[in-house]
Design an enzyme around this catalytic site. Structure first.
Site, PDB file in Angstrom:
ATOM      1  N   LYS A  44     130.192  50.942 -26.349  1.00  0.00           N
ATOM      2  CA  LYS A  44     129.250  52.181 -27.082  1.00  0.00           C
ATOM      3  C   LYS A  44     127.969  52.345 -26.102  1.00  0.00           C
ATOM      4  CE  LYS A  44     130.517  50.056 -31.343  1.00  0.00           C
ATOM      5  NZ  LYS A  44     130.069  48.996 -32.163  1.00  0.00           N
ATOM      6  N   GLU A 100     128.553  54.991 -17.308  1.00  0.00           N
ATOM      7  CA  GLU A 100     128.305  53.531 -17.919  1.00  0.00           C
ATOM      8  C   GLU A 100     126.758  53.390 -18.057  1.00  0.00           C
ATOM      9  OE1 GLU A 100     129.112  51.317 -19.555  1.00  0.00           O
ATOM     10  OE2 GLU A 100     129.877  49.725 -18.676  1.00  0.00           O
ATOM     11  N   ASP A 104     126.330  45.490 -14.168  1.00  0.00           N
ATOM     12  CA  ASP A 104     125.812  44.025 -14.061  1.00  0.00           C
ATOM     13  C   ASP A 104     126.633  43.143 -13.377  1.00  0.00           C
ATOM     14  OD1 ASP A 104     124.053  42.274 -15.210  1.00  0.00           O
ATOM     15  OD2 ASP A 104     125.822  41.189 -16.255  1.00  0.00           O
ATOM     16  N   LYS A 133     121.980  46.638 -12.208  1.00  0.00           N
ATOM     17  CA  LYS A 133     121.608  45.425 -12.014  1.00  0.00           C
ATOM     18  C   LYS A 133     122.238  44.473 -10.645  1.00  0.00           C
ATOM     19  CE  LYS A 133     120.629  43.100 -16.373  1.00  0.00           C
ATOM     20  NZ  LYS A 133     120.885  42.282 -17.342  1.00  0.00           N
ATOM     21  N   PHE A 154     117.140  41.167 -19.533  1.00  0.00           N
ATOM     22  CA  PHE A 154     118.221  41.894 -20.563  1.00  0.00           C
ATOM     23  C   PHE A 154     117.381  42.929 -21.373  1.00  0.00           C
ATOM     24  CE2 PHE A 154     120.371  41.992 -24.743  1.00  0.00           C
ATOM     25  CZ  PHE A 154     121.726  42.249 -24.357  1.00  0.00           C
ATOM     26  N   ASP A 161     122.254  47.554 -26.436  1.00  0.00           N
ATOM     27  CA  ASP A 161     122.272  46.715 -27.698  1.00  0.00           C
ATOM     28  C   ASP A 161     121.852  45.116 -27.574  1.00  0.00           C
ATOM     29  OD1 ASP A 161     124.852  45.830 -26.835  1.00  0.00           O
ATOM     30  OD2 ASP A 161     125.030  45.135 -28.823  1.00  0.00           O
TER      31      ASP A 161
HETATM   32  P1  5GP Z   1     129.456  44.006 -15.955  1.00  0.00           P
HETATM   33  O1  5GP Z   1     130.996  44.109 -16.738  1.00  0.00           O
HETATM   34  O2  5GP Z   1     129.103  44.797 -15.054  1.00  0.00           O
HETATM   35  O3  5GP Z   1     129.147  42.649 -15.964  1.00  0.00           O
HETATM   36  O4  5GP Z   1     128.569  44.330 -17.530  1.00  0.00           O
HETATM   37  C1  5GP Z   1     128.672  45.570 -18.131  1.00  0.00           C
HETATM   38  C2  5GP Z   1     128.338  45.595 -19.591  1.00  0.00           C
HETATM   39  O5  5GP Z   1     127.417  44.481 -19.861  1.00  0.00           O
HETATM   40  C3  5GP Z   1     127.550  46.768 -19.641  1.00  0.00           C
HETATM   41  O6  5GP Z   1     128.071  48.197 -20.004  1.00  0.00           O
HETATM   42  C4  5GP Z   1     126.578  46.296 -21.116  1.00  0.00           C
HETATM   43  O7  5GP Z   1     127.446  46.462 -22.245  1.00  0.00           O
HETATM   44  C5  5GP Z   1     126.446  44.797 -20.780  1.00  0.00           C
HETATM   45  N1  5GP Z   1     125.119  44.623 -20.035  1.00  0.00           N
HETATM   46  C6  5GP Z   1     124.741  44.049 -19.008  1.00  0.00           C
HETATM   47  N2  5GP Z   1     123.610  43.930 -18.963  1.00  0.00           N
HETATM   48  C7  5GP Z   1     122.951  44.079 -19.847  1.00  0.00           C
HETATM   49  C8  5GP Z   1     121.547  44.360 -20.383  1.00  0.00           C
HETATM   50  O8  5GP Z   1     120.545  43.994 -19.673  1.00  0.00           O
HETATM   51  N3  5GP Z   1     121.553  44.753 -21.711  1.00  0.00           N
HETATM   52  C9  5GP Z   1     122.456  44.992 -22.610  1.00  0.00           C
HETATM   53  N4  5GP Z   1     122.033  45.407 -23.856  1.00  0.00           N
HETATM   54  N5  5GP Z   1     123.757  44.938 -22.141  1.00  0.00           N
HETATM   55  C10 5GP Z   1     123.910  44.638 -20.678  1.00  0.00           C
END
Ligand code: 5GP
Length: 176
Positions: A44, A100, A104, A133, A154, A161
């Site tokens: 979302k 996206e 992260d 990030k 975060f 969210d």
């Molecule tokens: P990854 O798979 O790259 O580790 O993480 C991606 C997903 O993690 C993003 O689509 C998001 O939903 C969540 N995410 C990563 N960092 C943050 C953050 O700082 N805040 C929020 N709300 N969600 C995050």
């Protein structure tokens, strides 16, 4: 439970919109704007960024939506991608841009790009993120377009969210 009173503004709405318009310009300039492009929204979190970005793109656009989750209710990645809706058409060699909210560790986008490449007959697959990030990256994946860099905080708001809340904020905030 974190409270809205403890939320600090990181990026206000004016700055967000200005930067998204610049990013759209960058994207328009790097594609042939006569060729169709399919924009894929990762729900979302990317919803707000996706809608804002789409307004300024000049090529004929198709809009698709997938729903993935890797965080659940936590503020750290769970290390596995849950696919809640991953039905996509065959792209018949057309260009695809995945949109996206934030990259992260890179797990979610690595999973999705591999899925599209193996299953959807896409031409070129690129990635646009609102936030990169970089310090948290574990997978060898790099967005082609990113609006902002963020350090290891975060963040919430503008689609992002915490436990399902704060997505509707028109700015980006963080909890101290
Ligand atoms: P990854 O798979 O790259 O580790 O993480 C991606 C997903 O993690 C993003 O689509 C998001 O939903 C969540 N995410 C990563 N960092 C943050 C953050 O700082 N805040 C929020 N709300 N969600 C995050």
């Amino acid at each position: 439970m974190k409270k809205i009173e403890d939320l600090k503004v990181l990026i206000d709405n004016k700055t967000l919109i200005k930067r998204i318009k610049e990013l759209a310009k960058e994207i328009n300039n790097s594609y042939d704007i006569k060729k169709p492009l399919t924009l894929i929204c990762v729900l979302k979190g990317a919803a707000m960024f996706y809608c804002e970005l789409a307004k300024y793109l000049k090529m004929p656009l198709k809009m698709e939506f997938v729903r993935l989750s890797s965080y659940g209710n936590s503020t750290k990645s769970k290390g596995e991608v849950k696919s809640l809706n991953l039905s996509l058409p065959n792209f018949e060699n057309e260009n695809v841009l995945v949109v996206e909210d934030i990259i992260d560790t890179g797990l979610t986008l690595d999973f999705l790009v591999k899925f599209i490449e193996h299953n959807c007959c896409a031409g070129d697959v690129k990635l646009a993120v609102l936030f990169d990030k970089k310090c948290a990256r574990k997978y060898d994946i790099k967005p082609d377009y990113s609006a902002f860099q963020v350090d290891d905080k975060f963040i919430v708001g503008f689609g992002l969210d915490y436990q399902g809340f704060y997505r509707n904020l028109d700015y980006i905030g963080y909890f101290e």
